[in-house]
Design a protein around this motif. Sequence first.
Motif: not given
Lengths: 190, 163
Positions: A58-62, A110-112, A118-126, A143-144
């Motif tokens: 994920g990457k956002d516009g911040r 990651s932000g803008n 470059t993107f942050g990565a996540m693995i989410i277990d529910i 992690g980023l």
Amino acid sequence: MIANQVAGFLGIGAPPAPSFTSDYESIATVNVGAGSASTITFSSIPSTYKHLQVRLIGKDGRALNRDNMKMQFNSDTGANYAWHSASGDGSSASASGTAGDNFVSLYRISGNSSADNTFGAMIIDILDYANTSKYKTSRTLAGLDLNGSGEIYFQSGLWQNTSAISTITFTPGNTTNFLQYSHFALYGVK
Amino acid sequence: MATATYEAIATQTLVGSAATVTFSSIASTYTDLVLVASNGTTSGSVSTTLRVNGDSGSNYSTTSLEGNGSSATSQRQSNADKAYIVGFQAASYSSPYISIINFMNYANTSVYKTFLSRSSSNAASTYVNLWRSTSAITSIELTATGTNFSTGSTFTLYGIKAE
């Protein structure tokens, strides 16, 4: 055009059968296009699995090089969440957390202002997401790394509700949008 | 309709010690790769590094979080010629150990490649790595730095495909 991107379990169509058997199934995927997305939602999640896993970049516009992300279940925006984390920033280890929050806060995407590509990565277990006798627990490895800065997180989350999870919503931590090439994939584990 | 995934691509079990283990000709048909390593080494303190696509340039970086039972530490390495996935603090890490390395969106040619990993032995650690290339990953090379992976070490590569 900014749009909410929603992926539901449609249950239609018949793709070719895989050449192997597996109790780990791809349920839905969202790829953010050029128009960006203010939220990512997985809806109509069936209760037929034991656990869920979300794998994302994920990457956002911040206007910073990093941001957090909010995770909510079943459109619950009440103060029904808690989260805790252990993290490292490349120089020191730390811990944080809170209870009575309106979302599970996930670090980092990651932000803008971060380098292109470059993107942050996540693995989410529910875990036990459909068990109506339990509050819902999540575990996240995230992690980023931006080559010169970065953070690694190991997090837990709690949703204080016994309802089966049928919707998962991700929102950037600040008022902005997920950017193109962000990729969210939902999997079910039997 | 949900689609079964998480497919075993290849497994290597060492019949003799080896300094490196390589998976090559990796197809770009998956979304993420997961490499599970259960291994020992022929010496005591260890660290394991990896390179992809044979890239030995200064295109890797690592941020780590490690706990060895008495302290928690975090380190960083930038502009490196390899990515660390085990034992940044080599003196605190001993074999045998288990590592799970996730190569996120490994075939996406619009993003640099991020790896997330966890390792467990007498120290618990987690790492994030960045490979500054938009190329799809087609090969992965693991190296037991300063030592060899021991006989019987196993390495399995899985592919996960998002539909």
